[in-house]
Design a protein around this motif. Structure first.
Motif, PDB file in Angstrom:
ATOM      1  N   SER A 303       0.826  -1.211   0.000  1.00  0.00           N
ATOM      2  CA  SER A 303       0.000   0.000   0.000  1.00  0.00           C
ATOM      3  C   SER A 303       0.859   1.260   0.000  1.00  0.00           C
ATOM      4  CB  SER A 303      -0.926  -0.009   1.219  1.00  0.00           C
ATOM      5  OG  SER A 303      -1.803  -1.119   1.186  1.00  0.00           O
ATOM      6  N   THR A 304       1.928   1.240   0.808  1.00  0.00           N
ATOM      7  CA  THR A 304       2.798   2.418   0.872  1.00  0.00           C
ATOM      8  C   THR A 304       3.497   2.661  -0.454  1.00  0.00           C
ATOM      9  OG1 THR A 304       3.175   1.954   3.227  1.00  0.00           O
ATOM     10  CG2 THR A 304       4.650   3.515   2.175  1.00  0.00           C
ATOM     11  N   SER A 306       2.389   1.730  -3.329  1.00  0.00           N
ATOM     12  CA  SER A 306       1.352   2.192  -4.252  1.00  0.00           C
ATOM     13  C   SER A 306       1.040   3.665  -4.026  1.00  0.00           C
ATOM     14  CB  SER A 306       0.092   1.346  -4.075  1.00  0.00           C
ATOM     15  OG  SER A 306      -0.944   1.787  -4.912  1.00  0.00           O
ATOM     16  N   ASN A 307       1.003   4.088  -2.758  1.00  0.00           N
ATOM     17  CA  ASN A 307       0.767   5.505  -2.470  1.00  0.00           C
ATOM     18  C   ASN A 307       1.887   6.384  -3.001  1.00  0.00           C
ATOM     19  OD1 ASN A 307      -1.650   4.978  -1.198  1.00  0.00           O
ATOM     20  ND2 ASN A 307      -0.756   4.875   0.852  1.00  0.00           N
ATOM     21  N   LYS A 308       3.133   5.914  -2.844  1.00  0.00           N
ATOM     22  CA  LYS A 308       4.251   6.686  -3.370  1.00  0.00           C
ATOM     23  C   LYS A 308       4.169   6.789  -4.894  1.00  0.00           C
ATOM     24  CE  LYS A 308       8.371   6.298  -1.774  1.00  0.00           C
ATOM     25  NZ  LYS A 308       9.687   5.767  -1.370  1.00  0.00           N
ATOM     26  N   ASN A 310       1.434   6.663  -6.611  1.00  0.00           N
ATOM     27  CA  ASN A 310       0.325   7.577  -6.906  1.00  0.00           C
ATOM     28  C   ASN A 310       0.747   9.031  -6.749  1.00  0.00           C
ATOM     29  OD1 ASN A 310      -1.384   5.452  -7.427  1.00  0.00           O
ATOM     30  ND2 ASN A 310      -2.222   5.386  -5.351  1.00  0.00           N
ATOM     31  N   GLU A 311       1.578   9.322  -5.736  1.00  0.00           N
ATOM     32  CA  GLU A 311       2.065  10.681  -5.553  1.00  0.00           C
ATOM     33  C   GLU A 311       2.918  11.123  -6.739  1.00  0.00           C
ATOM     34  OE1 GLU A 311       1.349  12.863  -3.272  1.00  0.00           O
ATOM     35  OE2 GLU A 311       0.007  11.499  -2.206  1.00  0.00           O
ATOM     36  N   LYS A 314       0.619  11.656  -9.643  1.00  0.00           N
ATOM     37  CA  LYS A 314      -0.156  12.877  -9.460  1.00  0.00           C
ATOM     38  C   LYS A 314       0.671  14.109  -9.833  1.00  0.00           C
ATOM     39  CE  LYS A 314      -0.745  14.615  -5.410  1.00  0.00           C
ATOM     40  NZ  LYS A 314      -1.158  14.855  -4.009  1.00  0.00           N
ATOM     41  N   ASN A 381       0.437  16.186   0.129  1.00  0.00           N
ATOM     42  CA  ASN A 381       1.030  14.851   0.155  1.00  0.00           C
ATOM     43  C   ASN A 381       0.101  13.942   0.941  1.00  0.00           C
ATOM     44  OD1 ASN A 381       2.613  12.613   0.113  1.00  0.00           O
ATOM     45  ND2 ASN A 381       4.339  13.491   1.234  1.00  0.00           N
ATOM     46  N   LEU A 382      -0.632  13.088   0.219  1.00  0.00           N
ATOM     47  CA  LEU A 382      -1.630  12.257   0.880  1.00  0.00           C
ATOM     48  C   LEU A 382      -1.005  11.206   1.782  1.00  0.00           C
ATOM     49  CD1 LEU A 382      -4.087  11.716  -2.105  1.00  0.00           C
ATOM     50  CD2 LEU A 382      -4.176  13.461  -0.321  1.00  0.00           C
ATOM     51  N   SER A 383       0.242  10.841   1.574  1.00  0.00           N
ATOM     52  CA  SER A 383       0.890   9.814   2.379  1.00  0.00           C
ATOM     53  C   SER A 383       1.574  10.357   3.607  1.00  0.00           C
ATOM     54  CB  SER A 383       1.928   9.045   1.531  1.00  0.00           C
ATOM     55  OG  SER A 383       2.940   9.940   1.100  1.00  0.00           O
ATOM     56  N   GLN A 388      -2.563  15.305   7.555  1.00  0.00           N
ATOM     57  CA  GLN A 388      -3.922  14.853   7.778  1.00  0.00           C
ATOM     58  C   GLN A 388      -4.560  15.599   8.933  1.00  0.00           C
ATOM     59  OE1 GLN A 388      -5.091  12.607   5.554  1.00  0.00           O
ATOM     60  NE2 GLN A 388      -3.061  12.852   4.637  1.00  0.00           N
TER      61      GLN A 388
END
Length: 391
Positions: A303-304, A306-308, A310-311, A314, A381-383, A388
């Protein structure tokens, strides 16, 4: 003397559950057609190191023996004789050992041909217990697995280890040497319990090491994962699978000692085996917990990563989106159509302020898109947990 054999090894379906990968086991097996009792040792192998500890409530003696026959006089006494064999030795040593202790050929096969599944097998006048000793040793592969076999008689205990350099039984030897606890007041059955308890307790330092390693990997995987972390997780999962195999069958073997009983184990000592059984359950629960944690870490790693990704995608998408209209404007004004007497000429090509106006228009288009993306929060940065909002 004839031997009667009573096998008390637990059935496989009581030990193995659905998700255990039994096809990967590395137990010893005989070649088809091999006669029973065939030992997998070479005739020219060096003899094992043999250490005899003979003790009672009043005294304790430690001797290093050169031949198995030197142990024979101690077997007929009322003291407890513990012969610790360090190494598997050669065929001649075990032939002589079988005569001294009157060992059944199948018992010798289980002891010498390693590794065997942890189990309990009862013979006439003897009880054979096969256990796995797990330790952490320095080196490339720190997890060390070794079979320890116990042959329990009326007043003696014979233990066989694969290697002679390292084990977890030193606390038991010290308790005998310094007369600590009640070990010298009990018989050979209590000595067998003390050794099995030391083997089971040896799992806890190993699990503590893996628990600390999983905690460190969790921090790395969440905040800064790298491909080598995934390799470490797979390595930990393999080691935990080995620990699970060891403790699962060992738990059932100890349960056999408690449930079926034996004339060689007194009811008083059977109570201590129940405590040893409780320790195996605790070890099993810890192993299962760490296996679940390692599985979760693999999911977190994926997941991490994948998030990277995605960043990164993006950011590239935002940059590409900003330059799409700029490329369109540059492409339109790059056509340079300027034909004489044509109504479709670009008036800006001959305009004095045409070039700076075009650049200014492109700048304001990029600035407007940048402001639009910023208001939508697409630059966050969503990760990053610091970005948040608190719950």
């Amino acid at each position: 003397m004839a031997h009667s054999i009573k096998s008390t090894m637990p059935p496989l379906d009581s030990v193995v559950d659905e998700d255990e990968e039994e096809s990967n086991l590395d137990y010893f097996y005989d070649d088809p057609g091999t006669p029973p009792g065939t030992l997998d040792v070479e005739a020219d192998d060096p003899p094992p190191e043999m250490v005899l500890i003979d003790y009672s409530d009043e005294m304790a003696t430690r001797l290093t023996l050169k031949t198995p026959e030197e142990c024979a006089p101690y077997l007929d006494t009322h003291s407890v004789s513990w012969l610790d064999i360090l190494g598997l030795g050669n065929q001649d040593t075990w032939d002589r050992m079988a005569k001294v202790f009157n060992l059944h050929p199948i018992a010798l096969e289980d002891v010498v041909n390693v590794p065997q599944r942890p189990k309990v097998v009862e013979y006439e006048g003897q009880l054979v217990i096969v256990a796995w000793m797990i330790m952490i040793k320095p080196g490339a592969d720190p997890l060390h697995k070794e079979q320890v076999s116990l042959i329990l008689g009326k007043n003696y205990l014979l233990t066989v280890q694969e290697e002679a350099d390292y084990d977890c039984l030193q606390p038991v030897r010290d308790r005998i040497r310094y007369n600590q606890g009640i070990i010298r007041k009990q018989g050979a059955d209590y000595l067998a319990y003390a050794i099995l308890d030391a083997i089971i307790d040896g799992f806890f330092p190993v699990l503590e090491e893996y628990g600390d390693l999983l905690e460190d990997l969790e921090d790395k995987v969440v905040f800064n994962p790298v491909p080598k972390d995934l390799a470490k997780i797979y390595s930990i999962r393999r080691d935990l699978f080995t620990l699970r195999r060891a403790i699962w069958a060992q738990r059932e073997a100890i349960n056999v000692l408690i449930r079926d009983g034996s004339d060689l184990i007194s009811p008083e000592v059977r109570v201590y085996f129940r405590d040893c059984y409780d320790h195996t359950i605790l070890v099993r629960d810890m192993v299962e917990t760490y296996r679940e944690s390692s599985s979760d870490l693999m999911g977190i790693y994926m997941s991490t990563m994948s998030n990277k990704m995605n960043e990164i995608m993006k950011l590239l998408t935002v940059i590409s989106t900003i330059f799409i209209p700029l490329t369109f404007v540059a492409g339109v004004y790059g056509m340079n159509f300027n034909s004489e007497n044509s109504p479709w000429n670009m008036p800006e090509l001959n305009w004095y302020w045409g070039y700076p106006v075009c650049l200014g228009m492109m700048f304001f288009i990029a600035l407007g898109l940048f402001f639009f993306f910023w208001k939508r929060g697409w630059f966050n940065n969503l990760s990053d947990p610091q970005d948040q909002e608190p719950l």
